[in-house]
Write a protein that holds these residues in place. Structure first.
Motif, PDB file in Angstrom:
ATOM      1  N   VAL A 114       0.829  -1.209   0.000  1.00  0.00           N
ATOM      2  CA  VAL A 114       0.000   0.000   0.000  1.00  0.00           C
ATOM      3  C   VAL A 114       0.867   1.264   0.000  1.00  0.00           C
ATOM      4  O   VAL A 114       0.491   2.294  -0.550  1.00  0.00           O
ATOM      5  CB  VAL A 114      -0.942   0.020   1.232  1.00  0.00           C
TER       6      VAL A 114
ATOM      7  N   ASN B 223      -0.779  -5.276  -5.098  1.00  0.00           N
ATOM      8  CA  ASN B 223      -0.168  -3.949  -5.150  1.00  0.00           C
ATOM      9  C   ASN B 223      -1.255  -2.883  -5.296  1.00  0.00           C
ATOM     10  O   ASN B 223      -2.284  -3.122  -5.930  1.00  0.00           O
ATOM     11  CB  ASN B 223       0.787  -3.866  -6.340  1.00  0.00           C
ATOM     12  N   VAL B 224      -0.977  -1.712  -4.739  1.00  0.00           N
ATOM     13  CA  VAL B 224      -1.926  -0.606  -4.905  1.00  0.00           C
ATOM     14  C   VAL B 224      -1.353   0.365  -5.935  1.00  0.00           C
ATOM     15  O   VAL B 224      -0.296   0.971  -5.727  1.00  0.00           O
ATOM     16  CB  VAL B 224      -2.208   0.107  -3.573  1.00  0.00           C
TER      17      VAL B 224
ATOM     18  N   SER C 199      -3.081   3.162  -9.053  1.00  0.00           N
ATOM     19  CA  SER C 199      -4.008   4.306  -9.043  1.00  0.00           C
ATOM     20  C   SER C 199      -4.569   4.420 -10.457  1.00  0.00           C
ATOM     21  O   SER C 199      -3.915   4.007 -11.428  1.00  0.00           O
ATOM     22  CB  SER C 199      -3.259   5.590  -8.688  1.00  0.00           C
TER      23      SER C 199
ATOM     24  N   LYS D 107       2.801   4.962 -10.913  1.00  0.00           N
ATOM     25  CA  LYS D 107       1.655   4.054 -10.805  1.00  0.00           C
ATOM     26  C   LYS D 107       1.489   3.228 -12.090  1.00  0.00           C
ATOM     27  O   LYS D 107       1.038   2.085 -12.042  1.00  0.00           O
ATOM     28  CB  LYS D 107       0.395   4.845 -10.455  1.00  0.00           C
TER      29      LYS D 107
ATOM     30  N   CYS E 191      -3.263  -6.137  -8.904  1.00  0.00           N
ATOM     31  CA  CYS E 191      -3.277  -4.810  -8.298  1.00  0.00           C
ATOM     32  C   CYS E 191      -4.647  -4.167  -8.359  1.00  0.00           C
ATOM     33  O   CYS E 191      -5.486  -4.494  -9.200  1.00  0.00           O
ATOM     34  CB  CYS E 191      -2.181  -3.922  -8.864  1.00  0.00           C
ATOM     35  N   VAL E 192      -4.864  -3.250  -7.418  1.00  0.00           N
ATOM     36  CA  VAL E 192      -6.058  -2.421  -7.425  1.00  0.00           C
ATOM     37  C   VAL E 192      -5.639  -1.027  -7.872  1.00  0.00           C
ATOM     38  O   VAL E 192      -4.531  -0.574  -7.579  1.00  0.00           O
ATOM     39  CB  VAL E 192      -6.730  -2.358  -6.036  1.00  0.00           C
TER      40      VAL E 192
ATOM     41  N   GLU F  72     -12.037   4.106   1.637  1.00  0.00           N
ATOM     42  CA  GLU F  72     -10.861   3.255   1.848  1.00  0.00           C
ATOM     43  C   GLU F  72     -11.274   1.793   2.059  1.00  0.00           C
ATOM     44  O   GLU F  72     -10.629   0.879   1.553  1.00  0.00           O
ATOM     45  CB  GLU F  72     -10.050   3.773   3.044  1.00  0.00           C
TER      46      GLU F  72
ATOM     47  N   VAL G 220     -11.688  -0.203  -1.142  1.00  0.00           N
ATOM     48  CA  VAL G 220     -10.436  -0.700  -1.735  1.00  0.00           C
ATOM     49  C   VAL G 220      -9.939  -1.901  -0.931  1.00  0.00           C
ATOM     50  O   VAL G 220      -9.474  -2.899  -1.501  1.00  0.00           O
ATOM     51  CB  VAL G 220      -9.368   0.420  -1.774  1.00  0.00           C
TER      52      VAL G 220
ATOM     53  N   ILE H 252      -8.941  -5.676  -2.252  1.00  0.00           N
ATOM     54  CA  ILE H 252      -7.664  -6.337  -1.931  1.00  0.00           C
ATOM     55  C   ILE H 252      -7.939  -7.706  -1.303  1.00  0.00           C
ATOM     56  O   ILE H 252      -7.312  -8.709  -1.655  1.00  0.00           O
ATOM     57  CB  ILE H 252      -6.835  -5.433  -0.978  1.00  0.00           C
TER      58      ILE H 252
END
Ligand code: NAD
Length: 245
Positions: A83, A134-135, A137, A154, A177-178, A212, A215, A219
């Motif tokens: 994150v 993985n975060v 964007s 990103k 990933c998100v 939040e 998300v 995950i």
């Protein structure tokens, strides 16, 4: 009970991720460059298994320490959620590149994330498989006029996710990933004025910021047994922002 190492645990999203994972029965290693002890203590106080470790994602030695703590306390690591990230101090543009700032952002957001995957992969491999989330964007998927270095980083997270997914598939390690849109807490933050908020929301079909916890749930899906065959994917959690023409 699986053990998940979460970076950026002291941040807005990291805290929600740690909390949701702990509530869904996972043992959580809360890692952040800003001491995340309060986050881990809060979880432990609610009866969950959680420890804190101070981790600088740009430092390979720091990663070794975090993985060693997970092993000593919980017997190993089954999953990593990256994150942690940083952003340039104010808008930046390709018309005016601040080299030091670019290097700082790419160091944390891309190299730090690669170091994390590299640090946990041997442990995941030894235990017959594992998960990495993985975060990224939505700025890694679509262009915006500001934050060039952050956007590039990103985009790098998304490319690295796909690369690692292919490279680690033989070891039964999934990597996904998100890609969040504008988050609620950031939107309410001190740097955002009402006009900026209205402008952002005008582009979002759902006309609201992403929470939040939303998300965190995405995950958690990638960590779930049902997602065992899902790898190399980018899930935008963005109220339809990237779907819009
Ligand atoms: N806030 C948004 O609107 C938004 C939108 C899309 C994606 N994201 C992404 O979501 C993630 C979480 O964002 P957030 O809103 O919680 O931000 P945040 O700033 O609240 O949290 C980021 C955390 O990363 C930690 N960190 C920074 N550098 C580090 C380092 N070198 N080593 C270890 N930890 C380090 C910080 O201490 C902080 O706790 C980030 O990857 C961010 O890029 C955020």
């Amino acid at each position: 009970m699986s053990v998940v190492l979460v970076t950026g645990a002291a941040g807005a999203m990291g805290q929600e991720v740690c909390s949701l994972l702990a509530e869904s029965g996972k043992r959580v290693v809360c890692a952040d460059i800003n001491d995340p002890s309060a986050v881990a203590q809060g979880l432990a106080g609610r009866g969950h298994d959680a420890i804190a470790t101070v981790l600088d994602v740009t430092d390979p030695g720091s990663w070794c320490d975090a993985v060693a703590q997970a092993r000593d306390r919980f017997g190993g690591v089954d999953a990593l959620v990256n994150v942690a990230a940083t952003v340039t101090d104010g808008p930046d543009s390709v018309l005016d590149v601040d080299v030091a700032e670019w290097r700082r952002v790419l160091d944390v957001n891309v190299i730090g994330l690669a170091l994390g995957m590299s640090a946990v992969a041997p442990a995941l491999r030894r235990s017959g498989g594992g998960r990495i989330v993985n975060v990224a964007s939505i700025v890694g998927l679509r262009g915006n006029a500001t934050h060039a270095a952050y956007s590039a980083s990103k985009g790098g997270v998304i490319a690295l996710t796909r690369q690692a997914a292919v490279a680690l598939a033989p070891y039964r390690i999934t990597v996904n990933c998100v890609a969040p849109g504008v988050m609620e807490k950031a939107m309410l933050g001190k740097d955002t004025n009402t006009e900026d908020r209205a402008q952002w929301l005008a582009g979002v079909p759902f006309a609201r910021a992403v929470r939040e916890i939303e998300v965190a749930r995405a995950i958690d899906y990638f960590l779930a047994p049902e997602a065992g065959i899902v790898t190399g994917q980018v899930l935008a959690v963005d109220g339809g922002r990237t779907a819009r023409l």
